[in-house]
Design a protein around this motif. Sequence first.
Motif, PDB file in Angstrom:
ATOM      1  N   GLN A  20     115.603  43.560  69.921  1.00 26.41           N
ATOM      2  CA  GLN A  20     115.623  42.175  70.374  1.00 26.41           C
ATOM      3  C   GLN A  20     117.042  41.755  70.724  1.00 26.41           C
ATOM      4  OE1 GLN A  20     112.855  40.081  70.743  1.00 26.41           O
ATOM      5  NE2 GLN A  20     111.875  42.092  70.573  1.00 26.41           N
ATOM      6  N   PRO A  21     117.176  40.812  71.612  1.00 29.07           N
ATOM      7  CA  PRO A  21     118.525  40.358  71.982  1.00 29.07           C
ATOM      8  C   PRO A  21     119.272  39.806  70.761  1.00 29.07           C
ATOM      9  CG  PRO A  21     116.836  38.860  72.821  1.00 29.07           C
ATOM     10  CD  PRO A  21     116.129  40.074  72.327  1.00 29.07           C
ATOM     11  N   THR A  22     120.555  39.976  70.776  1.00 29.71           N
ATOM     12  CA  THR A  22     121.360  39.504  69.648  1.00 29.71           C
ATOM     13  C   THR A  22     122.356  38.425  70.072  1.00 29.71           C
ATOM     14  OG1 THR A  22     122.919  41.297  70.055  1.00 29.71           O
ATOM     15  CG2 THR A  22     121.188  41.698  68.400  1.00 29.71           C
ATOM     16  N   THR A  23     122.358  38.094  71.348  1.00 26.72           N
ATOM     17  CA  THR A  23     123.273  37.060  71.830  1.00 26.72           C
ATOM     18  C   THR A  23     122.471  35.984  72.557  1.00 26.72           C
ATOM     19  OG1 THR A  23     123.520  38.107  73.996  1.00 26.72           O
ATOM     20  CG2 THR A  23     125.058  38.798  72.243  1.00 26.72           C
ATOM     21  N   PRO A  24     123.025  34.777  72.639  1.00 33.34           N
ATOM     22  CA  PRO A  24     122.335  33.722  73.388  1.00 33.34           C
ATOM     23  C   PRO A  24     122.035  34.127  74.824  1.00 33.34           C
ATOM     24  CG  PRO A  24     124.050  32.759  72.048  1.00 33.34           C
ATOM     25  CD  PRO A  24     124.197  34.246  71.919  1.00 33.34           C
ATOM     26  N   ASP A  25     122.968  34.814  75.460  1.00 33.89           N
ATOM     27  CA  ASP A  25     122.704  35.235  76.833  1.00 33.89           C
ATOM     28  C   ASP A  25     121.509  36.175  76.886  1.00 33.89           C
ATOM     29  OD1 ASP A  25     124.648  33.703  77.911  1.00 33.89           O
ATOM     30  OD2 ASP A  25     126.110  35.341  78.206  1.00 33.89           O
ATOM     31  N   GLY A  26     121.482  37.090  75.928  1.00 33.85           N
ATOM     32  CA  GLY A  26     120.352  38.011  75.873  1.00 33.85           C
ATOM     33  C   GLY A  26     119.054  37.268  75.616  1.00 33.85           C
ATOM     34  N   ALA A  78     115.803  37.079  77.878  1.00 36.40           N
ATOM     35  CA  ALA A  78     114.475  37.467  77.372  1.00 36.40           C
ATOM     36  C   ALA A  78     113.490  36.305  77.496  1.00 36.40           C
ATOM     37  CB  ALA A  78     114.585  37.914  75.919  1.00 36.40           C
ATOM     38  N   GLY A  79     114.017  35.105  77.393  1.00 42.36           N
ATOM     39  CA  GLY A  79     113.151  33.927  77.537  1.00 42.36           C
ATOM     40  C   GLY A  79     112.054  33.918  76.485  1.00 42.36           C
ATOM     41  N   ASP A  80     110.840  33.615  76.940  1.00 39.03           N
ATOM     42  CA  ASP A  80     109.759  33.486  75.958  1.00 39.03           C
ATOM     43  C   ASP A  80     109.242  34.842  75.491  1.00 39.03           C
ATOM     44  OD1 ASP A  80     108.298  34.345  78.094  1.00 39.03           O
ATOM     45  OD2 ASP A  80     106.890  32.664  78.087  1.00 39.03           O
ATOM     46  N   ARG A  81     109.878  35.927  75.973  1.00 41.74           N
ATOM     47  CA  ARG A  81     109.525  37.241  75.429  1.00 41.74           C
ATOM     48  C   ARG A  81     110.334  37.555  74.167  1.00 41.74           C
ATOM     49  NH1 ARG A  81     111.557  40.575  79.302  1.00 41.74           N
ATOM     50  NH2 ARG A  81     112.506  38.704  80.181  1.00 41.74           N
ATOM     51  N   PHE A  82     111.345  36.772  73.896  1.00 44.55           N
ATOM     52  CA  PHE A  82     112.126  36.930  72.659  1.00 44.55           C
ATOM     53  C   PHE A  82     111.164  36.809  71.479  1.00 44.55           C
ATOM     54  CE2 PHE A  82     115.277  34.588  69.688  1.00 44.55           C
ATOM     55  CZ  PHE A  82     115.611  35.768  69.036  1.00 44.55           C
ATOM     56  N   TRP A  83     111.158  37.832  70.635  1.00 47.88           N
ATOM     57  CA  TRP A  83     110.134  37.927  69.597  1.00 47.88           C
ATOM     58  C   TRP A  83     110.025  36.667  68.731  1.00 47.88           C
ATOM     59  CZ3 TRP A  83     110.762  37.625  64.290  1.00 47.88           C
ATOM     60  CH2 TRP A  83     109.616  37.890  63.522  1.00 47.88           C
ATOM     61  N   ALA A  84     111.152  36.109  68.331  1.00 46.84           N
ATOM     62  CA  ALA A  84     111.114  34.981  67.396  1.00 46.84           C
ATOM     63  C   ALA A  84     110.341  33.818  68.002  1.00 46.84           C
ATOM     64  CB  ALA A  84     112.536  34.541  67.037  1.00 46.84           C
ATOM     65  N   ILE A  95     120.897  33.120  63.025  1.00 43.34           N
ATOM     66  CA  ILE A  95     121.851  32.407  62.160  1.00 43.34           C
ATOM     67  C   ILE A  95     123.226  32.369  62.805  1.00 43.34           C
ATOM     68  CG2 ILE A  95     123.049  32.537  59.935  1.00 43.34           C
ATOM     69  CD1 ILE A  95     120.369  33.745  58.838  1.00 43.34           C
ATOM     70  N   GLU A  96     123.628  33.505  63.356  1.00 43.31           N
ATOM     71  CA  GLU A  96     124.972  33.582  63.941  1.00 43.31           C
ATOM     72  C   GLU A  96     125.129  32.580  65.090  1.00 43.31           C
ATOM     73  OE1 GLU A  96     126.097  37.504  65.178  1.00 43.31           O
ATOM     74  OE2 GLU A  96     128.014  36.822  66.043  1.00 43.31           O
ATOM     75  N   HIS A  97     124.066  32.417  65.853  1.00 45.34           N
ATOM     76  CA  HIS A  97     124.182  31.572  67.051  1.00 45.34           C
ATOM     77  C   HIS A  97     123.393  30.276  66.932  1.00 45.34           C
ATOM     78  CE1 HIS A  97     126.234  34.914  68.915  1.00 45.34           C
ATOM     79  NE2 HIS A  97     125.230  35.719  68.576  1.00 45.34           N
TER      80      HIS A  97
END
Lengths: 548, 548
Positions: free
Chosen positions: A286-292, A296-302, A345-347
């Motif tokens: 999964q992406p680890t940065t806001p840009d990522g 990913a948009g609504d495909r971001f797992w969370a 948490i980081e972002h």
Amino acid sequence: MAPPAAVSFETSPSQYKHWSLRIDGHVATLAMDVREDAGLSSEYRLKLNSYDLGVDIELADAVLRLRFEHPEVHSVVVTSLKERVFCAGANIMMLRGSAHGWKVNFCKFTNETRLAIEDASRHSGLKFLAALNGICAGGGYELALACDEIFLVDDGNSAVSLPEAPLLGVLPGTGGLTRLVDKRFVRRDIADFFSTLVEGIKGKRAVAWRLVDAVHPTSQFSAAVRKRATELAMESDRPASGPGIILSRLHPTITESAITYSAVSLTVNRERRTGELIVSAPTDPQPTTPDGMLEAGDRFWALRAFRELDDALLRLRINEPEIGTIVVRTEGDRDRVLSVDRALIEHQNHWLVREVIHFMKRTLKRLDLTSRTFFALIEPGSAFAGSLFEIALAADRSYMLDDSDRENAIQLSGMNGGLLPMSNGLSRLQVRFLAEPARPAELLQHQGPFGAHQAEEAGLVTFVPDDIDWDDEVRLAIEARAAFSPDVLTGLEANLRFAGPETIETKIFGRLTAWQNWIFQRPNAVGDKGALNVYGQQGRPEFDWKRT
Amino acid sequence: MAPPAAVSFETSPSQYKHWSLRIDGHVATLAMDVREDAGLSSEYRLKLNSYDLGVDIELADAVLRLRFEHPEVHSVVVTSLKERVFCAGANIMMLRGSAHGWKVNFCKFTNETRLAIEDASRHSGLKFLAALNGICAGGGYELALACDEIFLVDDGNSAVSLPEAPLLGVLPGTGGLTRLVDKRFVRRDIADFFSTLVEGIKGKRAVAWRLVDAVHPTSQFSAAVRKRATELAMESDRPASGPGIILSRLHPTITESAITYSAVSLTVNRERRTGELIVSAPTDPQPTTPDGMLEAGDRFWALRAFRELDDALLRLRINEPEIGTIVVRTEGDRDRVLSVDRALIEHQNHWLVREVIHFMKRTLKRLDLTSRTFFALIEPGSAFAGSLFEIALAADRSYMLDDSDRENAIQLSGMNGGLLPMSNGLSRLQVRFLAEPARPAELLQHQGPFGAHQAEEAGLVTFVPDDIDWDDEVRLAIEARAAFSPDVLTGLEANLRFAGPETIETKIFGRLTAWQNWIFQRPNAVGDKGALNVYGQQGRPEFDWKRT
């Protein structure tokens, strides 16, 4: 009157029948224009901008999309496109014709929608101005009460009112009474008078009594609204410009006994009146940065998994009333969940990450407020870690297999430390350990997973049966639960889940809703001669005069 | 099953049928020994120390008398004289046979009694130890939960349990669920398991789960109880010795339409379903020192008037269910009230004065919790000052005559500044002015009376009609109120009266009670095949499985 067989909670602006969403720079205008003939049922007409669940599903969708799709929007004007009518409230014919459970779930959803408006204001810098350009009664005024400020047109006619009690013999149950005295701090005697007044209050008196924030003559109304909406927008900490991310349709696969999404599935067993809810950890990185995450948009797992969970809970509530006991499982890679949690948490201060976290929070609140029993089953291969472990904490009980062969573990993350609070403002760990206020922080210090015995000792799970006992103990617990009176479980869970402080939010679902549900059950409201039943018909209600 | 025509709430130890009160030095023992054949109705038998309203009236009386008559008592052991049975809880046949309103009022009174136990512990240094010398189920355990500590005999058999949900399909509604998670901080998942368990929990597990504070084997039980009761007594700040004052009978004059005490009268108009409650200021000088108050005993106006008010409210609730709208008036010499208030405040740390103040407080809470509309009418000759003005603050509205000829005034005293808090912990002035937290202190600085316009401007009264409007406005308000659905008014008042924070106490009457009342109305509990109705009979309950 039968509700539609299955309600879908998904919609989008292009499909709206009842609302118009217009965006002009930093200010959005969400205007109600209810189509009389487009209710969820054809057995009532949605006159005078009165609403049913379908209207509110659109409102909830619009508020959600503004948060994710339009970060450049900083304030929202909530108004009406009808002449001289803002909103007449919940449709009375709909309420009258609805079964008890439908009434209750309708009110629950509309309450959650109004709380989502306040959540957006408080946590996302999205401010709401109710621009009441006409009569505003009952649920219409309750919608206004959920906004940050209320402007009322001063045309000699338009008033705000809560006529439910005098006309219908029911409460203004969408938070109205609570917000009057606990949000707007209207004096209780004035609130008492106002809530018994059919015609409502208008003009300067409405301002003096704190019922609205300002009144403006018709000629100056739009300018005043525009000016104030622009000012409110300037207070926002949202991004100056977009783009946001698009919330696309979830496209679950629906069969007779299951609804299956990408990361969530809900399977029901109608004979046993049980269900199984499974949430899967990410299956790929999964992406680890806001840009990522933006990419990913609504495909971001969370976001995806919690949107699916949210949708599954809503469908469960409305479409599967007899499925009373839900087993919750998770599966997949615990570390992938923890990795997502770390990134969140980081972002957490990035606008999108903030939205994702608050969405997860609201979904978990939805679970807390779903009147079904949830038992979390923690078995080898599960992924009860961090934000997914929060589901186990939200469950009424958790059973963790003390497996002699395979690893079975849970794990905490910073997401369990307060970023996903309950509606009482505390984290689930805090509510769990009211007896030991220092315990949550200690547990959050723990590095790595907890095995079954560790978890039991830490107080993080309820029971840890071993391989020999597991099947029987779990099966018997579920069977016993499914045999209880559904009503007593609703009452039991509503009391035990909400230990600790109360907030406006919990007061709405505890005090206000519980009384309203009682009234919704009383012959004085719903009997043949009850007030809700005879309103608008020949004759007057007949009451049993005994006070309870 | 008809309840007795009129219930009296007065009793005294010599009349007790169900309790034995023994005093040994600083420790009292209040032992339950319910007479099976001495229930309020002959249609049920009070087996196994189960209780009905009559049993609880004695308990409430005993707790009250310990406070006033026995200041030398510093701790109370609550136990049973029956072998192997502490208390089986509220009598099920009684509950089953009772009308809805009776159930609700029964629960309300028993809740107030348990809260009075906690009030005595918290404010009067009177500590309670529940000595569970046998099985302790349902309401029996809820009584124990109201005590400071709970000792359970470890005899291999005695357990604590809340079997209401599994057996009867109703909640443990006498504060049980709330106190489990909010007072004893039992973990919510454990509370969930425990509250669904018919057989209950005994021995060390009951201690580990925080359900009781200690278990002791039969042979050591009495010694352990005696030792702990003595220790608790040593923590008390009550006087080392008596005498206290005797609470004699109130001897009201009761007619078909009125109940008249020395300083209080309640007159009902059954046709209009209205009542008039009048409280009189002292008619003669009152003691200003603790010695004088001790000598006056229960003739001291502050105690006498509020005991009478308390009794009138209880009789109104139980005996006059159709009298829904109560006009409250006061009369007499305002200055005499203020003089009493000054004496109370000056000597508030004296044990008797403390008891009087807390009794006034509890009576006013009883008013807050009485589900009838109260309108205060403030007219020339009234005595709405200080502690009596608190009644106007407790009312749903107040109407103050703006008299062109005669003086009409209200006045505050230090008693309005926090000595008579509501169950949410705030003074009624604080709740009234949540919007302006500094206002109560400012108003308390005001010297002398407030005329009608001053009072309105200060926000202390709702409306101030002049002589021309008064009669019509007041009459119409009362008539309109009396025409409402009684149920919606109950819900409305329960929401509007309790703005602000929630406490264990308000959660019991809000969240817990409201849900219980809903359940008490549901066919799954009270229908022909409902759980409460079929318990102990042939056959099993049949449920509508829909979750709400």
